[in-house]
Enzyme design. Sequence first.
Site, PDB file in Angstrom:
ATOM      1  N   GLU A  40       2.902 -19.746   7.347  1.00 32.83           N
ATOM      2  CA  GLU A  40       4.020 -19.589   8.286  1.00 32.83           C
ATOM      3  C   GLU A  40       3.918 -20.600   9.437  1.00 32.83           C
ATOM      4  O   GLU A  40       4.062 -20.257  10.606  1.00 32.83           O
ATOM      5  CB  GLU A  40       4.070 -18.154   8.818  1.00 32.83           C
ATOM      6  N   GLU A  52       6.464  -2.472  11.033  1.00 31.11           N
ATOM      7  CA  GLU A  52       7.337  -3.646  11.046  1.00 31.11           C
ATOM      8  C   GLU A  52       8.540  -3.505  10.125  1.00 31.11           C
ATOM      9  O   GLU A  52       9.673  -3.736  10.537  1.00 31.11           O
ATOM     10  CB  GLU A  52       6.513  -4.886  10.665  1.00 31.11           C
ATOM     11  N   ASN A  55      -1.567 -15.372  15.002  1.00 30.13           N
ATOM     12  CA  ASN A  55      -0.903 -16.628  15.381  1.00 30.13           C
ATOM     13  C   ASN A  55      -1.535 -17.001  16.720  1.00 30.13           C
ATOM     14  O   ASN A  55      -0.982 -16.788  17.784  1.00 30.13           O
ATOM     15  CB  ASN A  55       0.609 -16.418  15.523  1.00 30.13           C
ATOM     16  N   ASP A  59       4.752  -8.505   1.707  1.00 31.22           N
ATOM     17  CA  ASP A  59       4.519  -8.379   3.149  1.00 31.22           C
ATOM     18  C   ASP A  59       4.920  -6.990   3.661  1.00 31.22           C
ATOM     19  O   ASP A  59       5.968  -6.852   4.278  1.00 31.22           O
ATOM     20  CB  ASP A  59       5.343  -9.459   3.868  1.00 31.22           C
ATOM     21  N   LYS A  79      -3.402  -8.658   2.385  1.00 27.19           N
ATOM     22  CA  LYS A  79      -2.389  -7.617   2.620  1.00 27.19           C
ATOM     23  C   LYS A  79      -2.286  -6.718   1.392  1.00 27.19           C
ATOM     24  O   LYS A  79      -2.453  -7.204   0.262  1.00 27.19           O
ATOM     25  CB  LYS A  79      -1.031  -8.251   2.917  1.00 27.19           C
ATOM     26  N   ARG A 119       6.858 -16.065  -4.312  1.00 29.50           N
ATOM     27  CA  ARG A 119       5.915 -15.887  -3.212  1.00 29.50           C
ATOM     28  C   ARG A 119       4.815 -14.889  -3.559  1.00 29.50           C
ATOM     29  O   ARG A 119       3.684 -15.012  -3.104  1.00 29.50           O
ATOM     30  CB  ARG A 119       6.693 -15.416  -1.978  1.00 29.50           C
TER      31      ARG A 119
HETATM   32  O1  GCW Z   1       5.036 -10.276   8.129  1.00 30.58           O
HETATM   33  C1  GCW Z   1       4.732 -11.336   8.853  1.00 30.58           C
HETATM   34  C2  GCW Z   1       5.168 -10.982  10.237  1.00 30.58           C
HETATM   35  C3  GCW Z   1       4.650 -11.980  11.223  1.00 30.58           C
HETATM   36  C4  GCW Z   1       3.133 -11.978  11.111  1.00 30.58           C
HETATM   37  C5  GCW Z   1       2.764 -12.356   9.680  1.00 30.58           C
HETATM   38  C6  GCW Z   1       1.277 -12.312   9.439  1.00 30.58           C
HETATM   39  C7  GCW Z   1       1.548 -12.373  12.842  1.00 30.58           C
HETATM   40  O2  GCW Z   1       6.557 -10.925  10.254  1.00 30.58           O
HETATM   41  O3  GCW Z   1       5.073 -11.596  12.490  1.00 30.58           O
HETATM   42  O4  GCW Z   1       2.563 -12.870  12.019  1.00 30.58           O
HETATM   43  O5  GCW Z   1       3.342 -11.460   8.802  1.00 30.58           O
HETATM   44  O6  GCW Z   1       0.825 -11.302   8.946  1.00 30.58           O
HETATM   45  O7  GCW Z   1       0.599 -13.267   9.736  1.00 30.58           O
END
Ligand code: GCW
Length: 849
Positions: free
Chosen positions: A317, A424, A236, A396, A391, A367
């Site tokens: 996001e 996380e 970000n 996530d 990912k 999603r």
């Molecule tokens: O899982 C989400 C996280 C965000 C993160 C995003 C991403 C950096 O909660 O905090 O942002 O993934 O991977 O871009």
Amino acid sequence: MLEPVGFGMAKRNGCWFIICFLLLLQATGSWGETGYDAWLRHQSLEEQARLAYELLPKLVVLVGDSKMLNSARDELSRGLLGMLGWRLSLRGTISSEPSIILGNSRVLAALLPQLKGAESLAEEGFWLKTVSSEGATHIVVTGATDRAVLYGTFALLRKIAVGDPVDNLDVKQNPYAPIRFLNHWDNLNGTIERGYAGKSIFWEKDRVSDDLNRIRDYGRLMASVGINGCSINNVNADARVITPEFLAQIARIADTLRPWGVRLPVSVDFSSPRKIGGLDTFDPLDPRVAEFWKTKVEEIYHFIPDLAGFILKADSEGRLGPSAYKRTHTDAANVIARPLKPHKGLLFYRGFVYDHHMDWRDLKLDRAKAAFDNFRPLDGAFEDNVIVQIKHGPIDFQVREPASPLFAALEKTSQAIELQITQEYTGQQRHLCYLVPMWKEVLDFDLQANGPGTPVKALVAGKTFRRSTGGFVAVSNVGRDTNWLGHDLALANLYGFGRLAWDPDLSPSQIVQEWIRLTFGNDERVDKTIVDLELKSWLAYEKYTGPLGAGTLTDIIGVHYGPGIESSERNGWGQWHRADEQGIGMDRTVATGTGFIGQYSPVVAATFESLKTCPDELLLFMHHVPYDYRLHSGKTVIQHIYDSHYEGAQEAAGFVQIWMNLKGWIDDDRYAAILKRLQYQAGHAIVWRDAINNWFLRKSGISDERGRAGHFPNRIEAENMTLDGYSVFEGKPWETASAGKALQVSSPGGQGTASFRYSGKPGQYDLSVQYFDQNNGKSSLRILLNGREVDHWLADESLPSSRPDGHTSTRRTVHALSLTPGDEIRIEATVQADERACIDYVEITPTQR
Ligand code: GCW
């Protein structure tokens, strides 16, 4: 050996003063380590082990001259001094004196004919070889590049540290993939998004940190496991990061990491042309935008000539992306990738693209489908220096997900897997969760992209579809905590990622064993105990948070830490598990659901589509089933939920017992720090267990056949105590407070007392107070038994919430209290700032002997 660390040698030598000294150190608690050196402690080996290396040459010959070679030489000197107590002599030419020779094979092969065969090494592969020349025996550490020599040096040191023989060496190793990168989500102001170990080591108050030593030491850790790239700013991204002011600073970090073979990619903001370029557009097809990126790239390479490239999070996001101009991801990627190409720069384009405003009522939306839907149609249209960074799972970083189907769907596009070291969704380093077994399952999963034999690891490394690049990325988010990740045992994940990226065929237990030896020494008892803990930890965490593939049942729209079962529902974020009165799970089948399963190749899809063959651990990821649906194990879903939460919490409690076996066997400081985390984890696992079980009990109306869920015979709810200065409030969400209610001191800055009389049998008991340790104050609490204080403490942890909820609920236990009926137990609290010394309940359980 069967004695506590350090004592064996002392006894054998009869050096009683050493024993006394060690005892003194122990008594004063100063026999400790900070964890800063992580797995590179180069700790002095036991005398016996040292003997095995007696014949190792004590001379180092460095052939060549570069920063990386110097790092290799210095590390070798440091390592052998630490482990064997030797000061090495250094020389620049090979002679008839036995030596350890460091140099790349282009130079060495001309001097040593025995190095024929070095041509078969990959660019970063190394060769450790014993050779005889002019009557002397040398150990050669070589490889095609200086970086390879550095890796070989660390490999040699690792061998010595774990006690492997180093005579007659002939070890050739090539890394499995060229990309072995860490990402950091550090903001320029020094905070870290999803970081759990303090502030950024790279940034401070909108500047690069003045202390480059810490960054240099991190570079050393990375090099030791073969990490060759590292981003230092959040995906970000702040657009300012590529302005000259910042580039000059980032160049200092690049200079600091270069001697360790670590190159920087920088995360960029796609709207940079508008934000910092003075344009009124960032449309990737606008020639002015293309010109902006071209000029920018030239400028950046002027500051950092070996920049690894850029990372881009676009259309995700809330980040701006090509959709703003109805352009594609290829348009976006290529406009940036093209100018990078002449510099051998890469563009890591994140595959984490999804709509977070989806209509949750639409059962066909999903999603999990987003990455494939977005990128599969673009396969073949990316410049060849674009890497789609995907990912590991389709959602996530949940505690359990299937491998993303996108890995198999990109045949003409390079890719990298993105894993997450920072925990996380897996306990944020307050819980122990060794993730290597999870990563390994994903990497070994055969997606059958073009028939059997295409595991994820081969796909991402570019082996399956013969891509020129690809590999492994992990979000590390180390911080300024002395031990880097907060929890000493979490470092196994950082180490493990590097080792897996180098060689994904290593097993999770091999990796952790190696890490333990390097981190805590070569004692068998220590080794076995920690292996046991680490290997159990992921499954235990899964059991008490989100079994059967439902996702981590955490507060997904908040901090992703404590329980928050409903937080994922009735919003657009799409982490739905769809639990209601009848059943639970996402129907992702092709037949009746979202069709996600159809993104896999036919054989894999068939396994997931059928209830008969879908593995239990992914059942609720793939299917929606009633609570009384029977798993392959024979249990109903609801009973499995109850059982697994009890089992998981029980295992977490067991971790404390297991750890306590190591008292005196490792240094006191790390022993105590880890014990504290494990004790906390055991308490928080109970919070998870009860929140989830109570929620499902209420929702399903089906009771736990073993009578545990919803029944807490040893519990005295705080709201039923005699109160003075305390008042009752409703838990939010209700399941995060026992019986839905808890107490708070009524007035800010005030005091409160909650008391009750013990009414059980006389005996010895442990008394636990479940309370909420918020991060907006430091209340002090005490427990009194018949007016006599038996414990007091400060609620001063920095758990991630300023409210009494599932993130802050924690417990304090006083052991072995003698209780007789009629005894008065009183909790007294004085509050500070906005924290209200909230209490949930007291639990009294017989002391285990
Ligand atoms: O899982 C989400 C996280 C965000 C993160 C995003 C991403 C950096 O909660 O905090 O942002 O993934 O991977 O871009």
